[in-house]
Motif scaffolding. Sequence first.
Motif, short mmCIF file in Angstrom:
data_model
loop_
_atom_site.label_atom_id
_atom_site.label_comp_id
_atom_site.label_asym_id
_atom_site.label_seq_id
_atom_site.Cartn_x
_atom_site.Cartn_y
_atom_site.Cartn_z
N SER A 1 10.77 18.85 23.96
CA SER A 1 11.77 18.20 23.24
C SER A 1 11.39 18.79 21.89
CB SER A 1 11.58 16.88 23.04
OG SER A 1 10.20 16.60 22.55
N SER A 2 12.24 18.60 20.77
CA SER A 2 11.93 19.25 19.51
C SER A 2 10.74 18.46 18.85
CB SER A 2 13.06 18.82 18.57
OG SER A 2 13.39 17.53 18.62
N PHE A 3 10.62 17.33 19.42
CA PHE A 3 9.43 16.58 18.71
C PHE A 3 8.04 17.15 19.38
CE2 PHE A 3 12.36 12.59 19.26
CZ PHE A 3 13.30 12.85 18.23
N GLN A 4 8.08 17.52 20.63
CA GLN A 4 6.81 18.02 21.22
C GLN A 4 6.66 19.22 20.60
OE1 GLN A 4 8.60 17.62 25.33
NE2 GLN A 4 6.81 16.55 26.16
N LEU A 5 7.64 20.14 20.39
CA LEU A 5 7.29 21.57 19.78
C LEU A 5 7.05 21.44 18.25
CD1 LEU A 5 10.54 23.26 21.35
CD2 LEU A 5 8.25 23.66 21.65
N ILE B 1 16.31 28.37 25.70
CA ILE B 1 17.13 27.31 24.67
C ILE B 1 18.51 27.50 25.00
CG2 ILE B 1 17.83 26.97 22.20
CD1 ILE B 1 15.31 28.59 21.40
N THR B 2 18.82 26.23 25.95
CA THR B 2 20.13 25.94 26.46
C THR B 2 21.14 26.18 25.50
OG1 THR B 2 19.96 23.87 26.50
CG2 THR B 2 18.97 24.82 28.36
N ASN B 3 20.87 25.62 24.41
CA ASN B 3 21.89 25.60 23.12
C ASN B 3 21.64 24.70 22.28
OD1 ASN B 3 22.31 22.43 23.82
ND2 ASN B 3 23.29 23.32 25.68
N ILE B 4 22.03 24.51 21.08
CA ILE B 4 21.56 24.06 19.80
C ILE B 4 22.64 23.35 19.20
CG2 ILE B 4 20.34 23.77 17.66
CD1 ILE B 4 18.49 25.85 18.61
N TYR B 5 22.83 21.93 19.07
CA TYR B 5 23.83 21.00 18.21
C TYR B 5 23.33 20.03 17.21
CZ TYR B 5 26.78 23.29 22.16
OH TYR B 5 27.28 24.16 22.85
N GLU B 6 24.03 19.44 16.64
CA GLU B 6 23.23 18.62 15.59
C GLU B 6 22.76 17.29 16.43
OE1 GLU B 6 24.89 15.95 12.07
OE2 GLU B 6 24.94 17.96 11.78
N ALA B 7 21.41 17.05 16.31
CA ALA B 7 20.92 15.99 17.00
C ALA B 7 19.61 15.55 16.26
CB ALA B 7 20.50 16.31 18.48
N HIS B 8 19.32 14.27 16.49
CA HIS B 8 18.02 13.83 15.82
C HIS B 8 17.75 14.05 14.53
CE1 HIS B 8 16.99 13.24 20.07
NE2 HIS B 8 16.94 14.30 20.44
N ILE B 9 18.73 13.74 13.77
CA ILE B 9 18.79 13.83 12.34
C ILE B 9 17.89 12.99 11.65
CG2 ILE B 9 20.01 14.42 10.07
CD1 ILE B 9 20.45 16.57 12.14
N TYR C 1 15.05 11.89 12.67
CA TYR C 1 13.78 12.26 12.81
C TYR C 1 13.45 13.33 11.98
CZ TYR C 1 9.42 13.38 15.24
OH TYR C 1 8.08 13.36 15.50
N HIS C 2 14.29 14.40 12.10
CA HIS C 2 14.04 15.62 11.38
C HIS C 2 14.37 15.78 9.98
CE1 HIS C 2 12.47 17.47 15.10
NE2 HIS C 2 13.49 17.07 15.71
N GLY C 3 15.38 14.84 9.62
CA GLY C 3 16.01 14.75 8.12
C GLY C 3 17.20 15.81 7.96
N THR C 4 17.29 16.81 8.48
CA THR C 4 18.13 17.92 8.34
C THR C 4 18.33 18.52 9.93
OG1 THR C 4 16.84 19.77 7.44
CG2 THR C 4 17.98 17.98 5.68
N ARG C 5 19.78 19.16 9.79
CA ARG C 5 19.96 19.88 11.03
C ARG C 5 19.02 21.38 11.09
NH1 ARG C 5 22.50 24.09 13.32
NH2 ARG C 5 23.45 23.87 15.16
N ASP C 6 18.83 21.81 9.86
CA ASP C 6 18.03 22.93 9.43
C ASP C 6 16.48 22.82 10.19
OD1 ASP C 6 20.11 24.74 8.69
OD2 ASP C 6 19.19 24.62 6.58
N GLU C 7 16.06 21.61 9.85
CA GLU C 7 14.62 21.30 10.43
C GLU C 7 14.78 21.04 11.96
OE1 GLU C 7 11.75 21.41 8.66
OE2 GLU C 7 12.99 22.03 7.19
N TYR C 8 15.59 20.47 12.39
CA TYR C 8 15.87 20.42 13.89
C TYR C 8 15.78 21.91 14.44
CZ TYR C 8 18.21 19.44 18.28
OH TYR C 8 18.53 19.22 19.50
#
Length: 453
Positions: A170-174, A187-195, A197-204
């Motif tokens: 997960s992004s949290f583990q990484l 990396i299967t894909n990247i869409y907007e998620a877990h904002i 936790y991360h604050g912004t899409r860029d940080e995710y």
Amino acid sequence: MKQSKRYANEKILVLGLARSGVAAAKLLHELGAFVTVNDAKKLEDNKEAQELLEAGITVITDGHPLDLLDEGFSLIVKNPGIPYTNPILEKAIKKHIPIITEVELAYQVSEAPFIGITGTNGKTTTTTMIKQIIDTYQPNKALLAGNIGFPASDVVVKATKNNVLVTELSSFQLMGIDEFRPRIAVITNIYEAHIDYHGTRDEYVKAKWRIQRNMTKDDTLILNGDLPELVSLSQESNASIVYFSVTKKVNGAYLENGCLMYQDDKIMEASELGVPGSHNVENALAAICVTKVSGVDNESIKKSLSLFSGVPHRTEYIGTYDGVKVYNDSKATNILAAKKAISGFDNEQLVLIAGGLDRGNSFDEFIPTIERLKAIILLGETKEKLKEAAEKAQVSEIICVNNMKEAVKEALKVAQSEDTILLSPACASWDMYPNFETRGEEFVAEITKQVGK
């Protein structure tokens, strides 16, 4: 596992328990560290903490006291779900105490190489596909690890240099890796998620991209070639890049004339996949890239993917009852995931069960996906919003219900032989259930009960 003395006599704090925290604490204890475990739950409600206490590990529960950091810890291994905005972590950062997640710890002592899989959607299915293909080719070589339910710190204890750890990340583990270097990463894909936790899409995105930070040209990074963002990011990686695509021929695996191909070599017909849906074609192509790079033959890949029946709650085939096929896709907690699942079926013979937690979004983008459905059955907080979308899509039969029992009852009434019933909620489960697994389990239980089999 390597016999490492790296953490012998070091004072280390394990912050947060659950499976990964327990595994990290036990591994560090075995490595000779002086381990302190800190968890927010009270001791009397905390079986994991009680277990570690009995093993001779120091346990502090019922909150995260800031003065705990005055103990002189040289390292913190944190539960991935605890955000870095937690006061104890903010204080640790100011004190320059290194913070890692347990997958980093596992990597440091592992004899076995890692295959790492991350992405917004499809991680678990792709990870499971890879494991099953390798099992078909070389039994007992691949071990599942990571976010798929098997903490890497548990798995490395039994892994040897002859194994490979197929690890969902997960992004949290990484965010908590340092030396971690998978020999193959996806990396299967990247869409907007877990904002949240991360604050912004860029940080995710940055968190996901960390999977390749230590990779070299001797390692292989497998990316979704249909996403311009990932193609652009590939220029920043030192790894050797291999792509997969459902829209064009690429250096890797691709869909061409209904066939799954790898480097001009036909692997199988897409229709031979054991699970339906365009998303599963993508997952299969990613798995093909990994296993071909690993030296697996085409026949083993085809055999495994043909028999692949899905992962629980992810377009999972439940059975056929009086000619009606039933699938559980409770993991579809957002519109995108539901759209991909529905794409694998004929709408005119599909009875869809949807609805759940209202996150404030509209369902306008869902309208083209649900056009021509045989019926849609709606429950949860979002049922009225989904009803409006279904009316705009001119779905002929729209049924609102109060619970899963009623939903299954209505679905079985509507569905006829050759039809399909699909639970794909397009919403989170928390309005009615603690998690999507419980939702899916109730759906399966109700199907089994009501068909009398």
